[in-house]
Motif scaffolding. Structure first.
Motif, PDB file in Angstrom:
ATOM      1  N   SER A  49      10.303 -34.596  55.886  1.00  0.00           N
ATOM      2  CA  SER A  49       9.419 -33.465  56.193  1.00  0.00           C
ATOM      3  C   SER A  49      10.177 -32.142  56.187  1.00  0.00           C
ATOM      4  O   SER A  49       9.632 -31.100  55.796  1.00  0.00           O
ATOM      5  N   ALA A  80       5.800 -38.509  56.353  1.00  0.00           N
ATOM      6  CA  ALA A  80       6.169 -37.093  56.400  1.00  0.00           C
ATOM      7  C   ALA A  80       4.945 -36.207  56.196  1.00  0.00           C
ATOM      8  O   ALA A  80       4.849 -35.113  56.760  1.00  0.00           O
ATOM      9  N   ILE A  83       3.327 -35.469  59.405  1.00  0.00           N
ATOM     10  CA  ILE A  83       4.020 -34.390  60.116  1.00  0.00           C
ATOM     11  C   ILE A  83       3.588 -33.043  59.562  1.00  0.00           C
ATOM     12  O   ILE A  83       3.320 -32.100  60.318  1.00  0.00           O
ATOM     13  N   ILE A  89       4.685 -29.885  66.065  1.00  0.00           N
ATOM     14  CA  ILE A  89       5.745 -30.890  65.966  1.00  0.00           C
ATOM     15  C   ILE A  89       6.512 -30.873  67.283  1.00  0.00           C
ATOM     16  O   ILE A  89       7.064 -29.843  67.676  1.00  0.00           O
ATOM     17  N   ARG A 113       8.556 -36.731  65.363  1.00  0.00           N
ATOM     18  CA  ARG A 113       9.295 -37.223  64.201  1.00  0.00           C
ATOM     19  C   ARG A 113      10.136 -38.450  64.574  1.00  0.00           C
ATOM     20  O   ARG A 113      10.639 -38.561  65.687  1.00  0.00           O
ATOM     21  N   PRO A 142       6.540 -41.243  62.062  1.00  0.00           N
ATOM     22  CA  PRO A 142       6.123 -40.426  63.200  1.00  0.00           C
ATOM     23  C   PRO A 142       4.988 -41.100  63.953  1.00  0.00           C
ATOM     24  O   PRO A 142       4.467 -42.137  63.523  1.00  0.00           O
TER      25      PRO A 142
END
Length: 203
Positions: A49, A80, A83, A89, A113, A142
């Motif tokens: 990501s 990713a 995310i 995040i 993550r 994630p």
């Protein structure tokens, strides 16, 4: 015929292109803002990501992607990509110059993550998605640790310890879909078929 793009800056975009083509849709590997036009949907693949964030800025794609997401075009993010579709995040990467990792946003959720561990902790789990049993592959995956009131939980992994909540690994908010896992490597078509139906307004 549906025309679905796959963001092709980094990660396993080829596997998504193959999976979509197998289901009979027209595909485009997206690397420029011009390639975002006339799409019925977009997939943001798994990968790194932080690298996707950096390359999207380098290719001038960050703002056009945010505009595409805000416009209501269906977008699916795996690993990713999940995310990158999160509004927040929990543990963003910070570069050597102090720049904090950013996402494209769109889904009212906070993601963590590498929530399931490092590469060596990769695993498969049997999950039920839209009434279909499938084997989900998790690679440095994630999880959604907080979701807003309009976000629908589609899949969870059972908590490993008593007293802990199940771990959210697939969500939908409107025309946006995200999974922690990689359906493009599992051999199951269920997630891609569901997303194609989203682009038709049938899901």
């Amino acid at each position: 015929m549906r025309h679905i793009g796959v963001l092709a800056l980094q990660g396993d975009f080829r596997e998504h292109l193959t999976a979509l083509a197998r289901l009979g849709v027209c595909t485009t590997a997206v690397r420029s803002p011009a390639e975002l036009s006339q799409l019925d949907g977009l997939v943001i693949p798994g990968g790194e990501s932080t690298v996707i964030d950096r390359l999207a800025r380098s290719y001038g794609l960050t703002d056009p992607l945010r505009e595409l997401i805000a416009s209501g075009v269906p977008v699916y993010g795996s690993c990713a990509g999940m995310i990158m579709l999160a509004d927040r995040i929990e543990n963003p990467a910070i570069s050597a110059t102090g720049r904090v990792q950013e996402s494209f946003g769109g889904i009212d959720m906070t993601v963590r993550r590498n929530a399931f561990g490092r590469q060596v902790d990769s695993f498969e789990s049997s999950l039920k998605f839209n009434g279909i049993e499938l084997d989900a592959v998790f690679i440095r995956a994630p999880e959604a640790v907080q979701i807003g009131p309009t976000v629908q939980v589609l899949c969870s992994v059972p908590a490993q310890l008593p007293g802990f909540h199940d771990r959210i690994v697939a969500v939908r908010q409107g025309n946006l879909l995200a999974t922690s896992f990689h359906p493009e490597v599992s051999g199951s078509n269920a997630i891609h078929e569901f997303f194609i139906n989203m682009t038709r307004g049938d899901a």
